[in-house]
Design a protein around this motif. Structure first.
Motif, PDB file in Angstrom:
ATOM      1  N   ASP A   1       0.853  -1.178   0.000  1.00 52.46           N
ATOM      2  CA  ASP A   1       0.000   0.000   0.000  1.00 52.46           C
ATOM      3  C   ASP A   1       0.894   1.235   0.000  1.00 52.46           C
ATOM      4  O   ASP A   1       1.560   1.520   0.990  1.00 52.46           O
ATOM      5  N   PRO A   2       0.918   2.003  -1.101  1.00 51.26           N
ATOM      6  CA  PRO A   2       1.853   3.145  -1.176  1.00 51.26           C
ATOM      7  C   PRO A   2       1.562   4.219  -0.139  1.00 51.26           C
ATOM      8  O   PRO A   2       2.480   4.901   0.318  1.00 51.26           O
ATOM      9  N   LEU A   3       0.307   4.381   0.262  1.00 50.41           N
ATOM     10  CA  LEU A   3      -0.014   5.394   1.259  1.00 50.41           C
ATOM     11  C   LEU A   3       0.520   4.986   2.631  1.00 50.41           C
ATOM     12  O   LEU A   3       1.084   5.811   3.361  1.00 50.41           O
ATOM     13  N   VAL A   4       0.363   3.699   2.978  1.00 52.97           N
ATOM     14  CA  VAL A   4       0.917   3.188   4.235  1.00 52.97           C
ATOM     15  C   VAL A   4       2.438   3.321   4.216  1.00 52.97           C
ATOM     16  O   VAL A   4       3.063   3.718   5.200  1.00 52.97           O
ATOM     17  N   GLN A   5       3.042   2.986   3.071  1.00 53.53           N
ATOM     18  CA  GLN A   5       4.496   3.090   2.924  1.00 53.53           C
ATOM     19  C   GLN A   5       4.960   4.525   3.153  1.00 53.53           C
ATOM     20  O   GLN A   5       5.928   4.779   3.882  1.00 53.53           O
TER      21      GLN A   5
END
Length: 232
Positions: free
Chosen positions: A19-23
């Motif tokens: 998940d790029p947002l979590v990353q």
């Protein structure tokens, strides 16, 4: 970002690494001390149950809370290799204390202690208790420790989450904070209509916290779910 700049390194400790947002959030939240990074890496390399590690962004968030409320005494339920106990000890002042509880110290002795003991000034803040956490919590209450702790982190057997809450809310002072990890349980608290025993216990604990007039709370979609409790 300029073309010659490298993107921030991928955080491989995440629960949702794709998940790029979590990353993005984790990369701009987590600041491992060298000893924390060493312990996390050693746990991943040596233990097939390394997903039991607390999400690094939750440990970092907890450290900030400890500093924010001026905590000195911490309850740590679920030791594993000692990563959470180490995080709290790093955040505490020199006279701080972490009481960390688990029924098994195999991974702690094999992986965690050799690393934590490299910093005696940090190791001396941690008291590792072997045995039932419920028994340890009850013993603290019997010794007159109600209202004497500032912060608690709970990441252990899910069936006892409601029981851990009931004990910890007694042991915390007014203004103290509890972090419950895995409060969303991989999303199964809402996506799995046939809850198993662990999921039912987490759901029951979340509802117990929300309905308790002795506390305020916030359920946060961080890591595998974080329920933050503020004792009134």
């Amino acid at each position: 970002m300029a073309s010659n700049e490298e993107p921030p390194p991928r955080n491989r400790f995440l629960y949702r690494p794709n998940d790029p947002l979590v990353q993005y959030c984790a990369n701009l939240t987590t600041k491992f001390e060298p000893i924390e990074k060493e312990l996390h890496e050693a746990t991943i390399q040596s233990s097939h149950e390394h997903l039991m590690l607390g999400a690094p962004e939750i440990l970092q968030f907890g450290k900030y809370f400890i500093q924010l409320i001026g905590a000195k005494r911490v309850l740590d339920i679920g030791t594993y290799t000692g990563a959470s106990a180490l995080a709290w000890a790093l955040a505490l002042p020199i006279d701080g204390e972490v009481v960390s509880m688990d029924i098994d110290h195999t991974e702690l002795n094999a992986v965690g202690k050799p690393i934590i003991n490299k910093m005696p000034e940090i190791a001396n803040k941690i008291k590792f208790e072997l045995g039932s956490a419920l028994d340890t919590l009850e013993q603290l209450l019997e010794k007159g420790q109600a209202g004497k702790f500032d912060f608690a982190f709970i990441d252990a057997d899910k069936a006892n989450y409601p029981n851990y809450y009931k004990k910890c809310i007694q042991l915390l002072r007014s203004g103290g904070v509890i972090f419950f990890d895995n409060a969303l349980w991989g999303g199964s608290v809402v996506h799995n209509p046939k809850h198993d025993d662990d999921t039912r216990a987490i759901v029951a604990c979340n509802e117990l916290i929300f309905n308790d007039p002795n506390s305020n709370s916030t359920l946060v979609n961080m890591g595998d779910g974080l329920h933050i409790v503020f004792k009134k």
